[in-house]
Motif scaffolding. Structure first.
Motif, PDB file in Angstrom:
ATOM      1  N   LEU A  81       0.816  -1.204   0.000  1.00 11.30           N
ATOM      2  CA  LEU A  81       0.000   0.000   0.000  1.00 11.30           C
ATOM      3  C   LEU A  81       0.855   1.262   0.000  1.00 11.30           C
ATOM      4  O   LEU A  81       0.496   2.271  -0.591  1.00 11.30           O
ATOM      5  N   GLU A  82       1.993   1.199   0.658  1.00 13.53           N
ATOM      6  CA  GLU A  82       2.835   2.389   0.819  1.00 13.53           C
ATOM      7  C   GLU A  82       4.127   2.327   0.016  1.00 13.53           C
ATOM      8  O   GLU A  82       4.864   3.302  -0.044  1.00 13.53           O
ATOM      9  N   SER A  83       4.413   1.214  -0.610  1.00  7.27           N
ATOM     10  CA  SER A  83       5.669   1.058  -1.340  1.00  7.27           C
ATOM     11  C   SER A  83       5.464   1.241  -2.845  1.00  7.27           C
ATOM     12  O   SER A  83       4.413   0.910  -3.390  1.00  7.27           O
ATOM     13  N   GLU A  84       6.499   1.752  -3.507  1.00  9.19           N
ATOM     14  CA  GLU A  84       6.484   1.891  -4.965  1.00  9.19           C
ATOM     15  C   GLU A  84       7.211   0.740  -5.658  1.00  9.19           C
ATOM     16  O   GLU A  84       7.378   0.760  -6.875  1.00  9.19           O
ATOM     17  N   LEU A  85       7.637  -0.244  -4.904  1.00 10.70           N
ATOM     18  CA  LEU A  85       8.324  -1.393  -5.494  1.00 10.70           C
ATOM     19  C   LEU A  85       7.347  -2.266  -6.272  1.00 10.70           C
ATOM     20  O   LEU A  85       6.146  -2.271  -6.005  1.00 10.70           O
ATOM     21  N   HIS A  86       7.895  -3.011  -7.232  1.00 11.71           N
ATOM     22  CA  HIS A  86       7.091  -3.904  -8.059  1.00 11.71           C
ATOM     23  C   HIS A  86       7.303  -5.355  -7.631  1.00 11.71           C
ATOM     24  O   HIS A  86       8.342  -5.710  -7.070  1.00 11.71           O
ATOM     25  N   ASP A 135      12.195  -3.735 -11.345  1.00 13.42           N
ATOM     26  CA  ASP A 135      12.124  -4.241 -12.712  1.00 13.42           C
ATOM     27  C   ASP A 135      10.683  -4.358 -13.199  1.00 13.42           C
ATOM     28  O   ASP A 135       9.743  -4.470 -12.406  1.00 13.42           O
ATOM     29  N   ALA A 136      10.527  -4.361 -14.506  1.00 17.34           N
ATOM     30  CA  ALA A 136       9.230  -4.591 -15.149  1.00 17.34           C
ATOM     31  C   ALA A 136       9.419  -5.710 -16.165  1.00 17.34           C
ATOM     32  O   ALA A 136       9.745  -5.459 -17.328  1.00 17.34           O
ATOM     33  N   PRO A 137       9.258  -6.968 -15.761  1.00 14.74           N
ATOM     34  CA  PRO A 137       9.493  -8.102 -16.666  1.00 14.74           C
ATOM     35  C   PRO A 137       8.634  -8.040 -17.921  1.00 14.74           C
ATOM     36  O   PRO A 137       7.480  -7.614 -17.890  1.00 14.74           O
ATOM     37  N   ARG A 138       9.226  -8.479 -19.026  1.00 10.51           N
ATOM     38  CA  ARG A 138       8.516  -8.510 -20.309  1.00 10.51           C
ATOM     39  C   ARG A 138       7.507  -9.655 -20.339  1.00 10.51           C
ATOM     40  O   ARG A 138       7.654 -10.637 -19.613  1.00 10.51           O
ATOM     41  N   PRO A 139       6.490  -9.560 -21.189  1.00  8.51           N
ATOM     42  CA  PRO A 139       5.532 -10.667 -21.326  1.00  8.51           C
ATOM     43  C   PRO A 139       6.228 -11.932 -21.821  1.00  8.51           C
ATOM     44  O   PRO A 139       7.118 -11.869 -22.664  1.00  8.51           O
ATOM     45  N   THR A 140       5.805 -13.067 -21.283  1.00  8.27           N
ATOM     46  CA  THR A 140       6.371 -14.343 -21.707  1.00  8.27           C
ATOM     47  C   THR A 140       5.324 -15.236 -22.363  1.00  8.27           C
ATOM     48  O   THR A 140       5.669 -16.275 -22.925  1.00  8.27           O
ATOM     49  N   GLY A 141       4.059 -14.836 -22.252  1.00  7.59           N
ATOM     50  CA  GLY A 141       2.984 -15.690 -22.744  1.00  7.59           C
ATOM     51  C   GLY A 141       2.367 -16.525 -21.648  1.00  7.59           C
ATOM     52  O   GLY A 141       1.339 -17.182 -21.842  1.00  7.59           O
ATOM     53  N   ASN A 142       2.984 -16.541 -20.470  1.00  6.70           N
ATOM     54  CA  ASN A 142       2.437 -17.254 -19.314  1.00  6.70           C
ATOM     55  C   ASN A 142       2.700 -16.401 -18.082  1.00  6.70           C
ATOM     56  O   ASN A 142       3.616 -16.668 -17.295  1.00  6.70           O
ATOM     57  N   ASP A 143       1.896 -15.349 -17.937  1.00  2.00           N
ATOM     58  CA  ASP A 143       2.149 -14.346 -16.907  1.00  2.00           C
ATOM     59  C   ASP A 143       0.921 -14.116 -16.044  1.00  2.00           C
ATOM     60  O   ASP A 143      -0.173 -14.577 -16.348  1.00  2.00           O
ATOM     61  N   LYS A 144       1.144 -13.408 -14.953  1.00  2.00           N
ATOM     62  CA  LYS A 144       0.037 -12.926 -14.141  1.00  2.00           C
ATOM     63  C   LYS A 144       0.293 -11.474 -13.774  1.00  2.00           C
ATOM     64  O   LYS A 144       1.448 -11.017 -13.723  1.00  2.00           O
ATOM     65  N   THR A 145      -0.786 -10.741 -13.539  1.00  2.00           N
ATOM     66  CA  THR A 145      -0.718  -9.339 -13.127  1.00  2.00           C
ATOM     67  C   THR A 145      -1.354  -9.206 -11.756  1.00  2.00           C
ATOM     68  O   THR A 145      -2.470  -9.691 -11.541  1.00  2.00           O
ATOM     69  N   SER A 146      -0.642  -8.580 -10.827  1.00  3.70           N
ATOM     70  CA  SER A 146      -1.154  -8.361  -9.474  1.00  3.70           C
ATOM     71  C   SER A 146      -1.556  -6.901  -9.319  1.00  3.70           C
ATOM     72  O   SER A 146      -0.806  -6.002  -9.709  1.00  3.70           O
ATOM     73  N   ILE A 147      -2.733  -6.675  -8.746  1.00  4.15           N
ATOM     74  CA  ILE A 147      -3.213  -5.318  -8.523  1.00  4.15           C
ATOM     75  C   ILE A 147      -3.777  -5.207  -7.109  1.00  4.15           C
ATOM     76  O   ILE A 147      -4.081  -6.218  -6.453  1.00  4.15           O
ATOM     77  N   LEU A 148      -3.934  -3.981  -6.624  1.00  2.00           N
ATOM     78  CA  LEU A 148      -4.724  -3.720  -5.428  1.00  2.00           C
ATOM     79  C   LEU A 148      -5.675  -2.583  -5.754  1.00  2.00           C
ATOM     80  O   LEU A 148      -5.384  -1.727  -6.594  1.00  2.00           O
ATOM     81  N   PHE A 149      -6.827  -2.581  -5.123  1.00  2.00           N
ATOM     82  CA  PHE A 149      -7.790  -1.509  -5.361  1.00  2.00           C
ATOM     83  C   PHE A 149      -8.658  -1.294  -4.133  1.00  2.00           C
ATOM     84  O   PHE A 149      -8.798  -2.171  -3.266  1.00  2.00           O
ATOM     85  N   VAL A 150      -9.242  -0.101  -4.060  1.00  2.00           N
ATOM     86  CA  VAL A 150     -10.162   0.270  -2.989  1.00  2.00           C
ATOM     87  C   VAL A 150     -11.474   0.680  -3.648  1.00  2.00           C
ATOM     88  O   VAL A 150     -11.479   1.454  -4.615  1.00  2.00           O
ATOM     89  N   THR A 151     -12.587   0.156  -3.152  1.00  2.00           N
ATOM     90  CA  THR A 151     -13.897   0.501  -3.709  1.00  2.00           C
ATOM     91  C   THR A 151     -14.604   1.515  -2.810  1.00  2.00           C
ATOM     92  O   THR A 151     -14.225   1.715  -1.660  1.00  2.00           O
ATOM     93  N   ALA A 152     -15.617   2.124  -3.352  1.00  2.00           N
ATOM     94  CA  ALA A 152     -16.481   2.990  -2.547  1.00  2.00           C
ATOM     95  C   ALA A 152     -17.245   2.127  -1.541  1.00  2.00           C
ATOM     96  O   ALA A 152     -17.566   0.964  -1.807  1.00  2.00           O
ATOM     97  N   HIS A 153     -17.539   2.698  -0.373  1.00  2.00           N
ATOM     98  CA  HIS A 153     -18.217   1.929   0.674  1.00  2.00           C
ATOM     99  C   HIS A 153     -19.734   1.995   0.459  1.00  2.00           C
ATOM    100  O   HIS A 153     -20.486   2.606   1.219  1.00  2.00           O
ATOM    101  N   ILE A 154     -20.181   1.353  -0.620  1.00  4.57           N
ATOM    102  CA  ILE A 154     -21.603   1.341  -0.978  1.00  4.57           C
ATOM    103  C   ILE A 154     -21.994  -0.077  -1.392  1.00  4.57           C
ATOM    104  O   ILE A 154     -21.131  -0.876  -1.792  1.00  4.57           O
ATOM    105  N   PRO A 155     -23.276  -0.428  -1.290  1.00  9.45           N
ATOM    106  CA  PRO A 155     -23.703  -1.782  -1.669  1.00  9.45           C
ATOM    107  C   PRO A 155     -23.340  -2.103  -3.127  1.00  9.45           C
ATOM    108  O   PRO A 155     -23.530  -1.284  -4.027  1.00  9.45           O
ATOM    109  N   GLY A 156     -22.823  -3.309  -3.328  1.00  4.75           N
ATOM    110  CA  GLY A 156     -22.532  -3.779  -4.677  1.00  4.75           C
ATOM    111  C   GLY A 156     -21.243  -3.242  -5.280  1.00  4.75           C
ATOM    112  O   GLY A 156     -20.934  -3.542  -6.443  1.00  4.75           O
TER     113      GLY A 156
END
Length: 366
Positions: A162-167, A272-293
């Motif tokens: 949450l607080e780091s800029e590392l990948h 680093d930002a590894p190049r696509p290999t054809g068998n990759d995954k992407t990790s993300i984090l997100f925060v939603t609004a505190h509302i139903p649905g």
């Protein structure tokens, strides 16, 4: 000496001379290979490219395995070229890797397996210290645990993103096997057992069955537990085989974990930002609004795009009570158009979204 014996000696001498000639050629070729690796390293430095290309290394190993006519076994071929590649990488740029220590912990073993013993490995007492060391540029990479197949997520690692800029540059899986170690190796002498809380939890049934009256004492790490086990004849530690070798302890009972397939996932963090290999995954984090649905709407683009969601984890947001941060692993690389479009659609339903990294999928032992 008989004529037959003399003839055999001459044949052996001729064969040895041939081996010497081959060794001379191998030495010359190895130095040429390292020189080429150094040239690549110079070009990487000039272009600012710091990518650790594990996919390229694996493709080299697979290509050579396909060309190998024998009698050298595939396993031996791999071992030889893993070391050759490591020496070439070392010539490009010697690396310093921070890891959650001390030495002989499972994170240390995972770091050694992913990188190579030719690199410099620096133990740190906390996950935050590993992040800080890499952020300051003191170490190029860090290795930290992120989840265990039995115990679940390592929350501290998730929180620090949450607080780091590392990948996230890479991931690695390590099968976890806990041994009971002591000075004597005699199970009947053990009255006190030291270990980290996780191994205690993962060996709970075995301990109740075989040593129900032993005192269980928690330590900061399995290595610290092994050090304490050295101090008393009636003490033992639950740790890995690396700790047994490092501290010269005997195995009183091997593989005492309750679950046979116990695996921990580790992350390699860096810039680093590894190049696509054809068998990759992407990790993300997100925060939603505190509302139903809100969570449903944020995740709906993933299903609509046909992407496979490999992981979903939630953590309380620190800035506001009863608000949550969600961590998601998606199948595919962030540079893939389908992944790009999916993330763009998710942004409309998120207060905040952050890409943690896109990297090759590692084989799991789970």
């Amino acid at each position: 000496m008989s004529a037959e014996s003399s003839g055999q000696d001459e044949k052996i001498a001729n064969l040895r001379r041939s081996i010497d000639e081959i060794d001379d050629t191998i030495l010359d070729l190895l130095n040429r290979r390292v020189s080429l690796a150094e040239a690549i390293g110079t070009l990487k430095t000039q272009t600012g490219n710091r990518v650790m290309d594990k996919a390229r290394e694996e493709s080299i190993l697979q290509r050579l395995a396909g060309l190998n006519p024998g009698p050298l076994s595939s396993e031996m071929l791999r071992r030889i070229f893993v070391d050759i590649i490591a020496a070439s990488r070392q010539a490009q740029e010697p690396k310093r890797i921070s890891f959650l220590g001390p030495e002989a912990t499972f994170t240390h073993v995972a770091a050694l397996a992913f990188f190579n013993e030719l690199d410099t490995f620096v133990p740190h007492p906390s996950i935050r210290d590993v992040f800080d060391d890499v952020e300051k540029g003191t170490s190029r990479y860090g290795v930290v645990p992120v989840e265990n197949s039995i115990e679940g997520a390592v929350n501290h690692t998730l929180d620090l993103f949450l607080e780091s800029e590392l990948h996230i540059c890479a991931e690695s899986y390590l099968a976890i096997s806990h041994d009971l170690l002591s000075k004597s190796g005699d199970l009947e002498k053990i009255h006190t057992i030291y270990s980290h809380p996780q191994p205690f939890a993962q060996c709970r049934t075995w301990l109740k069955t075989h040593l129900p009256h032993a005192e269980l004492v928690e330590c900061g790490s399995t290595s610290q537990a092994a050090q304490k086990a050295l101090l008393a004849d009636d003490a033992a530690a639950i740790a890995g085989s690396a700790a047994a070798r490092l501290y010269d302890l005997k195995v009183a009972a091997p593989a005492i974990q309750d679950a046979v397939r116990n695996t921990t996932r580790f992350l390699v963090i860096g810039r680093d930002a590894p190049r696509p290999t054809g068998n990759d995954k992407t990790s993300i984090l997100f925060v939603t609004a505190h509302i139903p649905g809100a969570l449903f709407k944020a995740l709906e683009p993933i299903a609509a795009s046909g992407l496979n969601m490999l992981k979903l984890e939630s953590r309380p947001a620190r800035h506001k009570n009863w608000s949550y941060v969600f961590f998601v692993d998606l199948e595919g690389h962030v540079e893939n158009e389908k992944v790009k479009q999916c993330l763009a659609k998710m942004e409309a339903f998120c207060q905040f979204i952050k890409i943690l990294g896109a990297y090759p999928v590692a084989l799991s032992d789970a």
